[in-house]
Design an enzyme around this catalytic site. Structure first.
Site, PDB file in Angstrom:
ATOM      1  N   GLY A  21      28.555  44.651  50.404  1.00  0.00           N
ATOM      2  CA  GLY A  21      28.322  46.023  50.595  1.00  0.00           C
ATOM      3  C   GLY A  21      27.806  46.765  49.315  1.00  0.00           C
ATOM      4  N   ALA A  22      27.123  46.238  48.556  1.00  0.00           N
ATOM      5  CA  ALA A  22      26.581  46.721  47.061  1.00  0.00           C
ATOM      6  C   ALA A  22      25.569  47.700  47.116  1.00  0.00           C
ATOM      7  CB  ALA A  22      26.475  45.492  46.230  1.00  0.00           C
ATOM      8  N   GLY A  25      28.069  53.343  47.154  1.00  0.00           N
ATOM      9  CA  GLY A  25      29.339  53.674  46.816  1.00  0.00           C
ATOM     10  C   GLY A  25      30.022  52.899  45.694  1.00  0.00           C
ATOM     11  N   GLY A  27      30.544  49.507  45.778  1.00  0.00           N
ATOM     12  CA  GLY A  27      30.030  48.197  45.645  1.00  0.00           C
ATOM     13  C   GLY A  27      28.761  48.493  44.809  1.00  0.00           C
ATOM     14  N   SER A 139      43.294  49.354  50.227  1.00  0.00           N
ATOM     15  CA  SER A 139      43.213  50.908  50.092  1.00  0.00           C
ATOM     16  C   SER A 139      44.876  51.394  50.191  1.00  0.00           C
ATOM     17  CB  SER A 139      42.663  51.697  51.430  1.00  0.00           C
ATOM     18  OG  SER A 139      42.929  52.865  51.607  1.00  0.00           O
ATOM     19  N   TYR A 165      42.182  51.497  60.959  1.00  0.00           N
ATOM     20  CA  TYR A 165      41.813  51.609  59.521  1.00  0.00           C
ATOM     21  C   TYR A 165      42.901  50.994  58.786  1.00  0.00           C
ATOM     22  CZ  TYR A 165      40.108  52.644  54.651  1.00  0.00           C
ATOM     23  OH  TYR A 165      39.961  52.577  53.393  1.00  0.00           O
TER      24      TYR A 165
END
Length: 291
Positions: A21-22, A25, A27, A139, A165
């Site tokens: 996920g780079a 955000g 990442g 998280s 989540y």
């Protein structure tokens, strides 16, 4: 605890890092900073166009490879690309948050599928090639989570986006716990550590599919959130510092403050639950601990 920032990163010259996920955000910042200090940095992204655009803004040796964490076949293809090479650090960063109900290619609820099961499969497939550590981004919302071993994919209960989540983020910490136990039992020097960003404003908050909810997040981002550089600082600390396996790194005051060891819920420390989730995850993904 310390006032550590990304400016304190040691050299990563000669080392290879994979960041999922780079392209945006946390990442993106994580990958950018590791590339800056010399790492061969691989952006593992679903959208190659966005990945290439992100890479173009980074310095150093940056590569873009396709990885769809919602598709086990894609995960296996990605891992196969490292058959003749090593990975020093794997950063399991990609995630989705409180999205409407959807299924992955393999029939998993999308949040547990992306945030936990996809990274579970990826880690096990890459583990024989990993030399230093696995960093998994969780998280503080894990505090709200409960992992249902009988209905992990929300098939027999009404789907609720936020509890789903929270379940996925608690699963991240249980994965971190059990992975470290297995690494130690195997006599491996590889470490499993986790991190959380606090509350950082990223594109993640705008993907809930709820117009009213998005407006609330927009207001929260303006008034309360830190920036992505602060959030990624926690991941970078976990990826670079000499910390014990099973560490959980984050801001001292949950959302803000110096970086260091963070608290986790009693559920996140439940070793029996972690082992049971591991067994279930092996069955669902068809992957297992390879060491």
């Amino acid at each position: 605890m310390s006032d550590w920032t990304a400016a304190d990163l040691p050299s990563f010259a000669g080392r290879t890092v994979v960041v999922t996920g780079a392209n945006s955000g946390l990442g993106l910042v994580t990958a950018r900073e590791l590339a800056r200090v010399g790492a061969t940095t691989i952006l593992a992204v679903r959208n190659l166009g966005k990945g290439n655009a992100a890479a173009a803004e980074m310095s150093g040796d940056v590569q873009v490879r396709r990885l769809d964490l919602q598709d086990l076949a894609s995960i296996r293809d990605f891992a196969d690309g490292f058959a003749n090479s090593t990975v020093d650090v794997l950063v399991n960063n990609a995630g989705i948050m409180a999205v409407p109900y959807a299924l992955t290619t393999d029939g998993f609820e999308s949040q547990i599928g992306t945030n936990h099961l996809g990274h579970f499969a990826l880690t096990n497939l890459l583990l024989p090639r990993i030399t230093d550590r696995v960093v998994t981004v969780s998280s503080m919302m894990h505090l709200t989570g409960h992992v249902s071993l009988t209905d992990l994919n929300w098939k027999s209960r009404p789907y609720l986006a936020w509890p789903a989540y929270g379940q996925s983020k608690l699963a991240n910490l249980l994965f971190n716990l059990e992975l470290q136990r297995r690494l130690e039992a195997a006599g491996s020097s590889v470490r499993s550590v986790a991190a959380h960003p606090g509350y950082s404003a990223t594109n993640l908050q705008g993907q809930t599919g709820n117009r009213f909810g998005t407006r609330i997040w927009d207001a929260g981002n303006r008034l309360l959130a830190t920036d992505a550089d602060f959030g990624a600082r926690q991941t970078l600390f976990a990826a670079s510092q000499d910390i014990p396996g099973n560490s959980f790194i984050g801001p001292r005051f949950a959302m803000r403050g110096p970086t260091g060891q963070s608290r986790r819920s009693p559920l996140a420390r439940n070793r029996a639950r972690a082992q049971a989730l591991w067994t279930l995850s092996e069955q669902l993904t068809g992957t297992e601990f390879p060491l």
